[in-house]
Design an enzyme around this catalytic site. Structure first.
Site, PDB file in Angstrom:
ATOM      1  N   HIS A   1      -7.616   9.778  -1.828  1.00  0.00           N
ATOM      2  CA  HIS A   1      -6.927   9.365  -1.470  1.00  0.00           C
ATOM      3  C   HIS A   1      -7.856  10.295   0.181  1.00  0.00           C
ATOM      4  CE1 HIS A   1      -2.125   8.876   0.805  1.00  0.00           C
ATOM      5  NE2 HIS A   1      -3.362   9.034   1.807  1.00  0.00           N
TER       6      HIS A   1
ATOM      7  N   LYS B   1      -2.852   5.982  -4.737  1.00  0.00           N
ATOM      8  CA  LYS B   1      -4.212   6.501  -4.277  1.00  0.00           C
ATOM      9  C   LYS B   1      -3.636   8.344  -4.735  1.00  0.00           C
ATOM     10  CE  LYS B   1      -3.449   4.618   0.491  1.00  0.00           C
ATOM     11  NZ  LYS B   1      -2.384   4.469   0.413  1.00  0.00           N
TER      12      LYS B   1
ATOM     13  N   ASP C   1       0.968  -1.176  -0.274  1.00  0.00           N
ATOM     14  CA  ASP C   1      -0.341   0.235  -0.298  1.00  0.00           C
ATOM     15  C   ASP C   1       0.645   1.354  -0.224  1.00  0.00           C
ATOM     16  OD1 ASP C   1      -3.155   1.127   0.018  1.00  0.00           O
ATOM     17  OD2 ASP C   1      -1.330   2.387   1.637  1.00  0.00           O
TER      18      ASP C   1
ATOM     19  N   TYR D   1       3.089   9.792  -0.774  1.00  0.00           N
ATOM     20  CA  TYR D   1       4.445   8.715   0.152  1.00  0.00           C
ATOM     21  C   TYR D   1       5.565   8.938  -0.577  1.00  0.00           C
ATOM     22  CZ  TYR D   1       0.648   6.559   2.257  1.00  0.00           C
ATOM     23  OH  TYR D   1      -1.090   6.342   3.006  1.00  0.00           O
TER      24      TYR D   1
END
Ligand code: NAD
Length: 275
Positions: free
Chosen positions: A108, A75, A45, A50
């Site tokens: 997200h 996402k 994930d 990120y």
């Protein structure tokens, strides 16, 4: 290690225990993801936000694991809710990951104040139709916004990824998910290390009764409830320890005891209604 897969309403399925990479620095992402894959995780994930999709992609490419044996989620970030931006963002994520399709793509955050979550959801529907993503879902949607995207498009998210742990159990959203056949996926399953959850006496005594660690007891609680869970660690032995939680079976009394830890003020992250 055998990890169960849970069925989506769209006919596909998701490994119930995966590896999350929030706050994993880009320069170590490939290394820790490779460790997770070697330990036996098959579900990763990540997210555009990120900033580690490239490292995750490198670990996947170098793993030698067949693409169809992996489940990869990323996402759509909040700055790309406009339809064309969302399509381009997905293509860019695929490029960074070195993949030609995603198993799961999530909006997200709803960001209600921005007011473009319906448009973002329509873009995900289009991406699924075009074959770039197998399954589509959302993350951090308050009840009204989740109900709205379903009502407007008629398309129900396969899964909803929300903050979820024993101190914040999200009973209202879980009831809505059950009504619509949406899987519940928990982020921050261990409380993100922000609270005393792993030192809580209810948790530590259940863990001790099984010769397990507190983190394993909490993860076993998530699995027993049928949640999809994606704990994160960059520490080799914890990566292995968290996956091994799949072997731990709690009793009905132990599950009920952890159910009793829910708190009014248990939220640790941002509130999706105001983010
Ligand atoms: P988490 O609850 O998984 O906590 C991670 C922290 O717990 C680690 O940094 C470490 O300090 C500790 N930890 C991990 N394993 C442990 C163990 N065995 N024993 C003791 N301590 C341990 O929190 P998270 O990383 O925020 O959430 C998991 C994943 O969920 C993320 O990596 C990310 O993929 C996803 N996520 C999504 C959102 C979202 O908005 N959709 C937000 C946050 C996280």
């Amino acid at each position: 290690m055998s990890i169960a897969s849970l069925p989506f309403h769209d006919g596909r399925s998701i490994p119930q225990l995966g590896y999350g990479v929030f706050k994993v620095e880009p320069d170590i992402a490939a290394d820790v993801t490779a460790q997770a894959l070697a330990a036996g995780y098959r579900h990763i994930d990540t997210a555009k936000a990120y900033d580690n999709e490239e490292g995750v992609g490198r670990a996947i490419a170098e793993s030698g694991i067949a693409r169809e044996d992996l489940f990869v989620t990323t996402k759509l970030w909040n700055d790309a809710h406009a339809f064309d931006d969302a399509i381009a963002a997905c293509e860019a994520s695929l490029e960074r990951l070195g993949l030609d399709y995603l198993d799961l793509y999530l909006v997200h955050w709803a960001v209600p104040a921005q007011g473009r979550y319906v448009e973002a959801w329509k873009a995900l529907i289009a991406l699924q139709e075009r074959g770039l993503v197998r399954s589509i879902g959302v993350s951090n949607f308050p009840r009204p916004q989740l109900e709205e995207i379903i009502e407007v498009t008629g398309v129900v998210p396969a899964i909803h990824q929300i903050e979820l742990h024993p101190y914040f159990q999200q009973r209202d959203l879980r009831a809505l998910h059950a009504e619509h056949g949406i899987l519940t996926q928990g982020w921050g399953p261990l409380g993100q290390g922000k609270s005393d959850l792993l030192e809580n006496e209810v948790v530590t005594s259940i863990a001790a009764a099984h010769g397990a660690t507190p983190a394993q007891a909490v993860l076993a609680w998530h699995l027993a409830h049928g949640f999809v869970t994606i704990p994160k660690s960059v520490t080799s032995w914890r990566i292995v320890e968290n996956l091994a939680a799949a072997e731990l079976q709690l009793t009905a009394e132990e599950i009920a005891a952890i159910d009793g830890l829910d708190r009014e003020d248990g939220r640790g992250g941002s509130d999706p209604a105001t983010k």
